[in-house]
Design a protein around this motif. Structure first.
Motif, PDB file in Angstrom:
ATOM      1  N   MET A 117      -6.419  -4.819  38.451  1.00  0.00           N
ATOM      2  CA  MET A 117      -5.466  -5.241  39.942  1.00  0.00           C
ATOM      3  C   MET A 117      -4.795  -6.417  38.569  1.00  0.00           C
ATOM      4  N   VAL A 118      -3.528  -6.525  38.326  1.00  0.00           N
ATOM      5  CA  VAL A 118      -2.719  -7.197  37.388  1.00  0.00           C
ATOM      6  C   VAL A 118      -1.472  -7.446  38.617  1.00  0.00           C
ATOM      7  N   TYR A 119      -1.761  -9.261  38.364  1.00  0.00           N
ATOM      8  CA  TYR A 119      -0.726 -10.203  39.582  1.00  0.00           C
ATOM      9  C   TYR A 119      -0.060 -11.423  38.517  1.00  0.00           C
ATOM     10  N   SER A 120       1.008 -11.785  39.109  1.00  0.00           N
ATOM     11  CA  SER A 120       2.036 -12.947  38.699  1.00  0.00           C
ATOM     12  C   SER A 120       1.435 -14.171  40.291  1.00  0.00           C
ATOM     13  N   ASP A 121       0.995 -15.398  39.661  1.00  0.00           N
ATOM     14  CA  ASP A 121       1.284 -16.192  40.958  1.00  0.00           C
ATOM     15  C   ASP A 121       2.006 -17.345  40.460  1.00  0.00           C
ATOM     16  N   ARG A 122       2.891 -18.358  41.647  1.00  0.00           N
ATOM     17  CA  ARG A 122       3.019 -19.854  41.484  1.00  0.00           C
ATOM     18  C   ARG A 122       2.565 -20.378  41.996  1.00  0.00           C
ATOM     19  N   LEU A 123       2.329 -21.549  41.672  1.00  0.00           N
ATOM     20  CA  LEU A 123       1.729 -22.794  42.172  1.00  0.00           C
ATOM     21  C   LEU A 123       2.082 -23.075  43.349  1.00  0.00           C
ATOM     22  N   ILE A 124       3.043 -22.760  44.021  1.00  0.00           N
ATOM     23  CA  ILE A 124       4.042 -23.128  45.533  1.00  0.00           C
ATOM     24  C   ILE A 124       3.569 -21.573  46.167  1.00  0.00           C
ATOM     25  N   GLU A 125       4.292 -20.610  45.807  1.00  0.00           N
ATOM     26  CA  GLU A 125       4.806 -19.675  46.302  1.00  0.00           C
ATOM     27  C   GLU A 125       3.618 -18.143  45.894  1.00  0.00           C
ATOM     28  N   GLY A 126       3.594 -17.828  44.949  1.00  0.00           N
ATOM     29  CA  GLY A 126       3.115 -16.407  44.847  1.00  0.00           C
ATOM     30  C   GLY A 126       4.068 -15.513  44.615  1.00  0.00           C
ATOM     31  N   SER A 127       2.871 -14.761  44.486  1.00  0.00           N
ATOM     32  CA  SER A 127       3.980 -13.606  43.971  1.00  0.00           C
ATOM     33  C   SER A 127       3.509 -12.016  44.904  1.00  0.00           C
TER      34      SER A 127
END
Length: 156
Positions: A117-127
């Motif tokens: 699985m590929v995903y991107s995340d952000r420090l605050i809210e994620g994706s």
């Protein structure tokens, strides 16, 4: 537990311009190839958008989270050691500070299938944007009689 930093940098396969920018680099889609560093015989390809413009050129643009993924068996599959479900296979920064892309791997023991699985995340809210690819563990030609079971190499 294996570190995602063990994965080599991915190989750029090609780029394709998608948005023309007059005096700066165009927005592009870039397709990369990457071998799983812990599972011999599996390769993944992923496509990521790359921001153009002056911010993209300087590395200051935050990249969008739309990433596609396809993984396949490319040789006999051999596990190098035991792993945990959801271990990082690869990680890459997608903005100057807060966003990163991750490819993680797991095992569907019932079907003897590797799941990526590929995903991107952000420090605050994620994706919530993600993509999944599966690789059934199959013999690689008639001489490959030792098909390993992924359930023997993954822990919960």
């Amino acid at each position: 537990m294996a570190s995602a930093s063990a994965a080599d940098e991915p190989d750029l396969i090609f780029r394709r311009s998608t948005v023309f920018k007059w005096m700066s680099p165009n927005d592009k889609l870039a397709t990369y190839g990457l071998d799983d560093p812990e599972v011999e015989g599996v390769a993944c390809h992923f496509t990521v958008p790359e921001k153009g413009g002056f911010k993209g050129w300087l590395g200051l643009a935050e990249e969008v989270s739309d990433i596609s993924l396809a993984c396949r068996q490319v040789a006999p599959i051999r596990f190098k050691h035991k792993m945990e479900q959801g271990d990082d296979m690869f990680r890459q920064r997608r903005s100057l500070f807060f966003k990163k892309m991750q490819i993680v791997r797991g095992c569907d023991a019932k079907r003897n299938v590797l799941v990526y699985m590929v995903y991107s995340d952000r420090l605050i809210e994620g994706s919530p944007k993600n993509s999944t690819s599966t690789v059934p563990i199959m013999p690689w030609g008639p001489a490959d009689t030792n098909v390993q079971k992924c359930g023997e190499f993954f822990t919960q």
